[in-house]
Write a protein that holds these residues in place. Sequence first.
Motif, short mmCIF file in Angstrom:
data_model
loop_
_atom_site.label_atom_id
_atom_site.label_comp_id
_atom_site.label_asym_id
_atom_site.label_seq_id
_atom_site.Cartn_x
_atom_site.Cartn_y
_atom_site.Cartn_z
N PHE A 4 0.83 -1.20 0.00
CA PHE A 4 0.00 0.00 0.00
C PHE A 4 0.87 1.26 0.00
O PHE A 4 0.64 2.19 -0.77
N VAL A 5 1.86 1.27 0.87
CA VAL A 5 2.76 2.42 0.98
C VAL A 5 3.54 2.63 -0.32
O VAL A 5 3.69 3.76 -0.80
N ILE A 6 4.04 1.53 -0.89
CA ILE A 6 4.80 1.62 -2.15
C ILE A 6 3.93 2.18 -3.27
O ILE A 6 4.36 3.06 -4.03
N LEU A 7 2.70 1.69 -3.38
CA LEU A 7 1.79 2.19 -4.41
C LEU A 7 1.50 3.68 -4.23
O LEU A 7 1.46 4.45 -5.20
N PHE A 8 1.31 4.09 -2.98
CA PHE A 8 1.06 5.51 -2.71
C PHE A 8 2.26 6.36 -3.15
O PHE A 8 2.09 7.40 -3.80
N LEU A 9 3.46 5.90 -2.80
CA LEU A 9 4.67 6.65 -3.16
C LEU A 9 4.86 6.72 -4.67
O LEU A 9 5.29 7.74 -5.22
N ILE A 10 4.50 5.63 -5.36
CA ILE A 10 4.59 5.62 -6.83
C ILE A 10 3.61 6.63 -7.42
O ILE A 10 3.91 7.31 -8.41
N CYS A 11 2.45 6.75 -6.78
CA CYS A 11 1.41 7.66 -7.29
C CYS A 11 1.79 9.14 -7.18
O CYS A 11 1.22 9.97 -7.89
N VAL A 12 2.72 9.47 -6.28
CA VAL A 12 3.13 10.88 -6.18
C VAL A 12 4.32 11.19 -7.08
O VAL A 12 4.88 12.29 -7.00
N GLY A 34 -1.51 11.53 -5.57
CA GLY A 34 -1.43 10.66 -4.40
C GLY A 34 -2.70 10.70 -3.57
O GLY A 34 -3.14 9.68 -3.04
N THR A 35 -3.30 11.87 -3.47
CA THR A 35 -4.56 12.03 -2.75
C THR A 35 -5.66 11.19 -3.38
O THR A 35 -6.47 10.57 -2.68
N LEU A 36 -5.70 11.18 -4.71
CA LEU A 36 -6.73 10.40 -5.41
C LEU A 36 -6.56 8.91 -5.17
O LEU A 36 -7.54 8.17 -5.10
N PHE A 37 -5.33 8.45 -5.00
CA PHE A 37 -5.09 7.05 -4.65
C PHE A 37 -5.71 6.75 -3.28
O PHE A 37 -6.39 5.73 -3.09
N LEU A 38 -5.49 7.65 -2.32
CA LEU A 38 -6.03 7.45 -0.97
C LEU A 38 -7.55 7.52 -0.96
O LEU A 38 -8.22 6.77 -0.25
N ILE A 39 -8.11 8.43 -1.76
CA ILE A 39 -9.58 8.54 -1.85
C ILE A 39 -10.16 7.26 -2.45
O ILE A 39 -11.16 6.73 -1.96
N GLY A 40 -9.53 6.76 -3.49
CA GLY A 40 -9.97 5.51 -4.10
C GLY A 40 -9.89 4.35 -3.13
O GLY A 40 -10.79 3.49 -3.09
N ALA A 41 -8.85 4.34 -2.30
CA ALA A 41 -8.68 3.26 -1.32
C ALA A 41 -9.72 3.32 -0.21
O ALA A 41 -9.86 2.37 0.57
N ASN A 62 -8.03 -1.75 2.53
CA ASN A 62 -7.09 -0.69 2.92
C ASN A 62 -6.57 -0.96 4.34
O ASN A 62 -7.36 -0.96 5.29
N PRO A 63 -5.26 -1.18 4.52
CA PRO A 63 -4.73 -1.49 5.85
C PRO A 63 -4.60 -0.25 6.73
O PRO A 63 -4.32 -0.35 7.92
N PHE A 64 -4.77 0.93 6.16
CA PHE A 64 -4.65 2.18 6.91
C PHE A 64 -5.89 3.06 6.68
O PHE A 64 -5.78 4.22 6.29
N GLU A 65 -7.07 2.50 6.92
CA GLU A 65 -8.31 3.21 6.59
C GLU A 65 -8.40 4.58 7.26
O GLU A 65 -8.65 5.59 6.60
N GLN A 66 -8.22 4.62 8.57
CA GLN A 66 -8.37 5.89 9.30
C GLN A 66 -7.26 6.87 8.94
O GLN A 66 -7.52 8.05 8.66
N GLN A 67 -6.03 6.36 8.88
CA GLN A 67 -4.90 7.23 8.59
C GLN A 67 -4.97 7.81 7.19
O GLN A 67 -4.70 9.00 6.98
N SER A 68 -5.34 6.97 6.21
CA SER A 68 -5.39 7.46 4.83
C SER A 68 -6.54 8.43 4.63
O SER A 68 -6.45 9.37 3.82
N ALA A 69 -7.65 8.26 5.37
CA ALA A 69 -8.78 9.19 5.29
C ALA A 69 -8.37 10.57 5.79
O ALA A 69 -8.67 11.60 5.17
N THR A 70 -7.65 10.57 6.92
CA THR A 70 -7.17 11.84 7.48
C THR A 70 -6.12 12.47 6.58
O THR A 70 -6.17 13.68 6.29
N LEU A 71 -5.18 11.65 6.11
CA LEU A 71 -4.09 12.16 5.26
C LEU A 71 -4.63 12.71 3.95
O LEU A 71 -4.16 13.75 3.46
#
Length: 318
Positions: free
Chosen positions: A19-27, A272-279, A49-58
């Motif tokens: 998940f983290v690697i994909l996010f970093l690739i997206c930015v 990167g934000t759009l990746f988190l929103i999609g997740a 999503n293994p980081f549901e709360q964190q990614s929503a806030t981020l």
Amino acid sequence: MQKSNFLNSNESLIVRISFVILFLICVTPFVGSALALFLGIGFALFFKNPFEQQSATLSKWLLKISVVGLGFNVDVMQVIEVSRSSLVLTIVSITAIIGLGEILSQLFKLSRNTGTLISFGTAICGGSAIAAMAPVIKAKQDEIAVALAIVFSLNAIGLLIFPWLGHYFELTESQFALWSALAIHDTSSVVGAAAAYGPVALAMATTIKLTRAMWIVPYTALAGVFWRSEERASIPLFIIGFLMAAAINTLLPEFEAIWHTCYVIGKELLVGTLFLIGAGISKQVLKQCGWQPFAMATVLWIIVSSILLLLIFDGFIK
């Protein structure tokens, strides 16, 4: 038993790292808006999503930062001109969409609060508008969750299909910017779709959408009168940040290289934000929506998008 726990622990670690690697690739510049959103949705549906709360806030913070960054590519005089020229259009369109939403809410037998939140999110700027309106009308948590889930789901669809539709109807970048800013719910998806369409569309759509978002305040104040609520909304700080960035870009052109760097950073953070929103669009969220609120929101969106497109084609909206 210990072996099973060890395997589960390893699988969980792999999912988190992936998940983290994909996010970093997206930015990075190698991934576009639509692909980032698709990767986020795909990951959430297949692995959760293994980081549901964190990614929503981020995602909320990154969206605000990225929008401010995009302001460094906008002329503040353009913002003023858009606000002045679109005053009547903004008032008429927002009021008409909310009114149509009220009619559809009754047809689909939705609760008053759920229908109002969906209509308000469709009329102005998606999640931000819903979050601002919810305390004013004293919406329940489940009503807020349903409205947000529906808006984010339609946002994902809009981000994917609007650029394709724009090319199919041979819209100019200016026409597409106007259509996407008026017809797509959330700022993130408007900016994402416009970025995929072209640089002119991106600058114009961002300006139009954020100018429209300022109308959250008067419309929530009006709703407060009808609902007899003491709650009041304020202009989101990221809109003020966008305006300040545009002003700095306009008044200090000698630092253009620095402002361009800020713009590029903002644009990549948005992906990167759009990746988190999609997740954040999980199976549970989709099930929670139910067919009636989703059908009402979809019908409202299709009617609004179609009418706006026809008016833009006819030159009635410029």
